[in-house]
Write a protein that holds these residues in place. Sequence first.
Motif, PDB file in Angstrom:
ATOM      1  N   ARG A   9       0.864  -1.176   0.000  1.00  0.00           N
ATOM      2  CA  ARG A   9       0.000   0.000   0.000  1.00  0.00           C
ATOM      3  C   ARG A   9       0.904   1.231   0.000  1.00  0.00           C
ATOM      4  N   ALA A  33       1.982   1.823   3.457  1.00  0.00           N
ATOM      5  CA  ALA A  33       2.500   0.644   4.160  1.00  0.00           C
ATOM      6  C   ALA A  33       3.798   0.968   4.889  1.00  0.00           C
ATOM      7  N   THR A  86      -3.953  -6.163   3.745  1.00  0.00           N
ATOM      8  CA  THR A  86      -5.337  -5.705   3.746  1.00  0.00           C
ATOM      9  C   THR A  86      -5.904  -5.820   2.338  1.00  0.00           C
ATOM     10  N   ALA A 140       0.453  -4.188   4.108  1.00  0.00           N
ATOM     11  CA  ALA A 140       0.275  -2.984   4.921  1.00  0.00           C
ATOM     12  C   ALA A 140       1.419  -2.825   5.916  1.00  0.00           C
TER      13      ALA A 140
END
Length: 135
Positions: A40, A43, A114, A124
């Motif tokens: 992400r 992250a 996630t 993440a």
Amino acid sequence: MSVDTDLYSLELTGDSEIQNAAFLRAFNSGDGAAFDRLYRDDAISNLSGKPLSGPERTKAIKELLATGPSLDSTIKYSYTAGDTILVVVDFNLEITNDEGERQKIHGTCTDVLTREPNGRWMMAIDRPVADELPV
């Protein structure tokens, strides 16, 4: 188990075995940009030894993978709760130190993935902890 060979189309899944294979494929490719795509934007990873996010994380990942490390990992356990997965793996990492010598690092990594609104699973939190650091 088969993992797509195109690094830029690798995706993490809800299946921890496939997730681990994709993660290893991207890491061991040496392509930091491809590997960073699994995270992400916000992250956190401490692959560099300290928790980094965003552009700092991307830079550290690219620099680390450019040195040609080799990673292997085995899943200890995995738990899924809705759109969150906790995966714990034992890892063996081989890196090149500043003197050009190969060093082996063993440890345990805790990962949190996630599921994004588009259905894609993303890293993440990536928190490898070495059993002992090389001296």
